[in-house]
Design an enzyme around this catalytic site. Structure first.
Site, mmCIF file in Angstrom:
data_model
loop_
_atom_site.group_PDB
_atom_site.id
_atom_site.type_symbol
_atom_site.label_atom_id
_atom_site.label_comp_id
_atom_site.label_asym_id
_atom_site.label_seq_id
_atom_site.Cartn_x
_atom_site.Cartn_y
_atom_site.Cartn_z
ATOM 1 N N CYS A 87 51.297 31.664 63.743
ATOM 2 C CA CYS A 87 52.084 32.845 63.375
ATOM 3 C C CYS A 87 52.433 33.671 64.615
ATOM 4 O O CYS A 87 51.544 34.218 65.269
ATOM 5 C CB CYS A 87 51.280 33.664 62.365
ATOM 6 S SG CYS A 87 51.911 35.314 62.048
ATOM 7 N N CYS A 90 51.340 37.328 64.472
ATOM 8 C CA CYS A 90 49.876 37.387 64.607
ATOM 9 C C CYS A 90 49.481 37.279 66.077
ATOM 10 O O CYS A 90 48.597 38.007 66.549
ATOM 11 C CB CYS A 90 49.211 36.258 63.816
ATOM 12 S SG CYS A 90 49.549 36.283 62.044
#
Length: 161
Positions: A87, A90
């Site tokens: 991600c 993230c």
């Protein structure tokens, strides 16, 4: 190209030094709060009075609901970061998450949603990153998507008082 690489290297060293300085400051603050001057290794247990465990200066990697419940029960304020290695948002938040663990009174628990799908489901993490803030064992705030550090610090400070 080597000039750019050389320019980046000192900044990396500076960041590492800054993290070490912050960790040392947190360790000293914790020792002062404990008042006994003993070395702090992050493995303190709750005392008979029910005080919470010393807040770790690094994120706690949680595998399973039992570990998550233990982290939430042992610490007054816990920021749970539901993330995945693939991600992008993230990954962008990772430095802020590490800094929050090092610099705030909150414990930071990380849940890899790929390895812990049941935990992510129980936390209601339908997209990532999802951050859930617990205070005194109760979920008190939820953030979906990348957040700036100041927003998370403010939420932690509000509940750490």
């Amino acid at each position: 190209m080597s000039d750019a690489a050389d320019a980046d290297e000192p900044a990396g060293d500076d960041a590492k030094t800054e993290r070490e300085r912050i960790r040392e400051r947190k360790r000293r603050e914790l020792e002062a709060r404990l008042g006994d001057g003993e070395a702090v290794d992050g493995s303190a247990e709750p005392d008979a009075g029910g005080e919470s465990t010393a807040t770790p200066s690094e994120p706690i990697h949680v595998n399973g609901m039992d570990e998550l419940r233990r982290a939430v029960d042992e610490h007054d304020v816990v920021l749970v970061d539901c993330y995945a290695d693939w991600c992008g948002p993230c990954q962008m938040m990772e430095p802020a998450i590490e800094a929050l663990a090092a610099e705030t009174d909150a414990a930071v628990a990380k849940v890899d949603v790929d390895a812990n799908q049941a935990v992510a489901q129980q936390l209601g993490a339908r997209s990532i990153p999802t951050l859930v803030l617990y205070a005194d064992g109760e979920a008190v705030d939820r953030f979906v998507g990348a957040q700036d550090r100041a927003t998370l610090e403010s939420a932690i400070a509000e509940h750490a008082a």
